[in-house]
Design an enzyme around this catalytic site. Structure first.
Site, PDB file in Angstrom:
ATOM      1  N   HIS A   1       0.862  -1.178   0.000  1.00  0.00           N
ATOM      2  CA  HIS A   1       0.000   0.000   0.000  1.00  0.00           C
ATOM      3  C   HIS A   1       0.904   1.235   0.000  1.00  0.00           C
ATOM      4  O   HIS A   1       0.860   2.064   0.897  1.00  0.00           O
ATOM      5  CB  HIS A   1      -0.959  -0.022   1.188  1.00  0.00           C
ATOM      6  CG  HIS A   1      -2.190   0.824   1.008  1.00  0.00           C
ATOM      7  ND1 HIS A   1      -3.464   0.352   1.235  1.00  0.00           N
ATOM      8  CD2 HIS A   1      -2.347   2.117   0.620  1.00  0.00           C
ATOM      9  CE1 HIS A   1      -4.343   1.326   1.011  1.00  0.00           C
ATOM     10  NE2 HIS A   1      -3.684   2.414   0.637  1.00  0.00           N
TER      11      HIS A   1
ATOM     12  N   ASN B   1     -12.027  -0.812  -4.550  1.00  0.00           N
ATOM     13  CA  ASN B   1     -12.080   0.443  -3.801  1.00  0.00           C
ATOM     14  C   ASN B   1     -12.970   1.392  -4.578  1.00  0.00           C
ATOM     15  O   ASN B   1     -12.696   1.715  -5.735  1.00  0.00           O
ATOM     16  CB  ASN B   1     -10.687   1.066  -3.668  1.00  0.00           C
ATOM     17  CG  ASN B   1      -9.777   0.285  -2.731  1.00  0.00           C
ATOM     18  OD1 ASN B   1     -10.207  -0.690  -2.108  1.00  0.00           O
ATOM     19  ND2 ASN B   1      -8.527   0.709  -2.625  1.00  0.00           N
TER      20      ASN B   1
ATOM     21  N   TYR C   1     -15.094   5.076  -4.472  1.00  0.00           N
ATOM     22  CA  TYR C   1     -15.383   6.343  -3.815  1.00  0.00           C
ATOM     23  C   TYR C   1     -16.426   7.167  -4.563  1.00  0.00           C
ATOM     24  O   TYR C   1     -17.288   7.787  -3.950  1.00  0.00           O
ATOM     25  CB  TYR C   1     -14.091   7.170  -3.652  1.00  0.00           C
ATOM     26  CG  TYR C   1     -13.182   6.571  -2.596  1.00  0.00           C
ATOM     27  CD1 TYR C   1     -13.363   6.864  -1.254  1.00  0.00           C
ATOM     28  CD2 TYR C   1     -12.185   5.661  -2.943  1.00  0.00           C
ATOM     29  CE1 TYR C   1     -12.572   6.286  -0.275  1.00  0.00           C
ATOM     30  CE2 TYR C   1     -11.380   5.076  -1.961  1.00  0.00           C
ATOM     31  CZ  TYR C   1     -11.592   5.394  -0.632  1.00  0.00           C
ATOM     32  OH  TYR C   1     -10.825   4.812   0.337  1.00  0.00           O
TER      33      TYR C   1
ATOM     34  N   GLU D   1     -12.337  -0.841   0.124  1.00  0.00           N
ATOM     35  CA  GLU D   1     -12.394   0.533   0.629  1.00  0.00           C
ATOM     36  C   GLU D   1     -13.659   1.200   0.110  1.00  0.00           C
ATOM     37  O   GLU D   1     -14.019   1.035  -1.055  1.00  0.00           O
ATOM     38  CB  GLU D   1     -11.211   1.401   0.152  1.00  0.00           C
ATOM     39  CG  GLU D   1      -9.889   1.097   0.797  1.00  0.00           C
ATOM     40  CD  GLU D   1      -8.751   1.966   0.245  1.00  0.00           C
ATOM     41  OE1 GLU D   1      -9.001   3.105  -0.192  1.00  0.00           O
ATOM     42  OE2 GLU D   1      -7.610   1.481   0.255  1.00  0.00           O
TER      43      GLU D   1
END
Ligand code: PNW
Length: 459
Positions: free
Chosen positions: A120, A293, A295, A367
């Protein structure tokens, strides 16, 4: 229709080593590219660094107790490569191994499943000095590191993620330079994109060689790129390139061993030049799960007269003449990052993945979360917007899961407010507030709501 998630759904929280650990100069840890980058003036807002971060290195017991109280079933964290191999070579730092053994053992004692990300973003600086992800030798170094991790921790860790967001590693790190190592060279980004794809497949095989029963995945940042002027052929062409660049690059690599024709055509010799004979077989790997992930969605429509040609994210070899701004009806409810809030996008995305790549067995939302300006009133943080972001995305996800989309877990980003890369500590994503002078942790309203959701296994 039930609004619950399937039995055994893996409710989790996520973090990353450089963003929370601190203790940067403790127990023999070597320098990473983020130490170097954050200490370079002008790179990170307010000159923030991860030197102390949330001091999780010394406070992980308290953080595990918070997770235990929330009822969290799994914790996604990353291992700092330079804690285990400070110079990125074969010289081990046993105190680094000891730290992750303590963390993993404490998680298991709390009945929380560890989910480990190997990379990461904190690459040992010494490896960057040799070209980092743009140098194909990185693949061998990553395999050695992955093997050591599987050997040291694989008796207790069953779930592995090789890399987090190779798109960000490649394009933000090597082309537009907003992330470490801050290079601005288009050809390096393309090399890095290919080498991260090779590294995923090679590390997958390495972990499986040590622990055949483990589950090994790759985490990608993905979106839906909503096309708002489908009659415009220029928009269609650019949207296809954007989708291939962000959403298809690494998935097509591991599912087919090849890249989209639009990528080969667009990047030409820069991409063809880094692909070696035999790479097709090296890239292809039956990845156990995809980490997603999510968003925010993207939007693309015909350029307005006032739109100047620009290069977005550093991945366009030519200036694009399109409008990618937020649609008017979403433009006044942006998060603190300036990202549009598009909850239905999470369900749409996993539904699209199911349609386009049915060979991928299952997914984890590794995420999902939001940054807002928090206010503390009487010691409480009533983060209404973050709570709404959480619940609306879970409603969207639940509908997709109820339709049979194989999502096995959800990891809220993030357990803690933390070092938000180029934004430093100014942007808070935590469901738990962190006071950066006292390191005091305070669960926000969103954490209390998440606790209820976990207890109900649904909304
Ligand atoms: C992800 N972008 O990063 C990372 O995996 C996390 O470490 C990070 O804290 C989180 O999302 C929130 O930003 C991204 O500019 C950073 O497109 C930037 C972008 C995407 C993902």
């Amino acid at each position: 229709m039930s609004s619950n998630f399937p039995d055994g759904f893996l409710w989790g929280t996520a973090t990353a080593s450089y963003q929370i650990e601190g203790a940067a100069n403790v127990d023999g840890r070597g320098a990473s590219i983020w130490d170097t980058f954050s200490k370079t003036p002008g790179k990170v807002v307010n000159g923030d660094t991860g030197d102390s971060a949330c001091d999780h290195y010394n406070r992980f017991d308290e953080d595990i107790a918070i997770m235990k109280d929330l009822g969290v079933k799994a914790y996604r964290f990353s291992i700092a490569w330079p804690r285990l191999f400070p110079a990125g070579d074969s010289v081990r730092e046993e105190r680094g191994f000891a730290f992750y053994n303590r963390l993993i053992n404490a998680l298991i004692a709390a009945d929380i499943e560890p989910m480990v990300t190997l990379y990461h973003w904190d690459l040992p600086q010494h490896l960057e000095d040799e070209g980092g992800w743009a140098n194909r030798d990185i693949v061998g170094a990553f395999v050695a590191y992955a093997t050591a991790c599987a050997e040291a921790f694989g008796d207790r860790v069953n779930n592995w993620i090789t890399l987090n967001e190779p798109w960000c590693v490649s394009w933000l790190g090597y082309s537009n330079g907003v992330h470490a190592p801050g290079k601005k060279d288009f050809s390096l980004a393309i090399a890095a994109a290919h080498h991260t794809a090779l590294a995923h497949a090679a590390a997958f095989r390495a972990i499986k060689a040590v622990r055949p029963d483990s589950q090994v995945g790759l985490t990608l940042n993905m979106n839906n790129n909503n096309i708002e002027s489908p009659q415009d052929s220029e928009v269609l062409a650019i949207a296809d390139l954007m989708d291939a660049n962000l959403n298809r690059w690494w998935i097509e690599a591991f599912t087919t061993g090849k890249y989209s024709q639009v990528l080969l055509d667009t990047y030409g010799d820069l991409l063809n030049g880094v692909i070696k004979p035999g790479d097709e077989e090296l890239l292809k790997v039956k990845t156990d799960f995809l980490g997603v992930n999510y968003y925010s969605d993207g939007f693309v429509r015909s350029a307005r007269p006032e739109d100047k040609p620009y290069i977005d994210g550093g991945f366009m070899p030519f200036p694009q003449r399109v409008d990618t701004s937020a649609p008017a009806h979403l433009a006044n409810s942006l998060t603190a990052m300036g990202w549009v809030v598009t909850p239905e996008g999470l369900g749409n995305l996993v539904t699209r993945i199911r349609r386009d790549w049915p060979e991928i067995p299952y997914y984890m939302i590794t995420e999902n979360g939001s940054s807002y300006e928090d206010v503390i009133v009487d010691g409480q943080i009533n983060d209404i917007e973050r709570t709404r972001y959480l619940t609306s995305h879970l409603e969207s996800l639940q509908k997709a899961v109820a339709q049979g989309v194989p999502v096995k877990g959800y990891f809220a980003w993030s357990l803690l407010d933390n070092f938000e890369w180029a934004e430093g500590y100014a942007k808070r994503f935590g469901i738990v507030h962190v006071d950066y002078t006292t390191f005091k942790r305070t669960p926000k309203a969103s954490a209390h709501r998440y606790k209820e959701i976990i207890a109900n296994n649904g909304l």
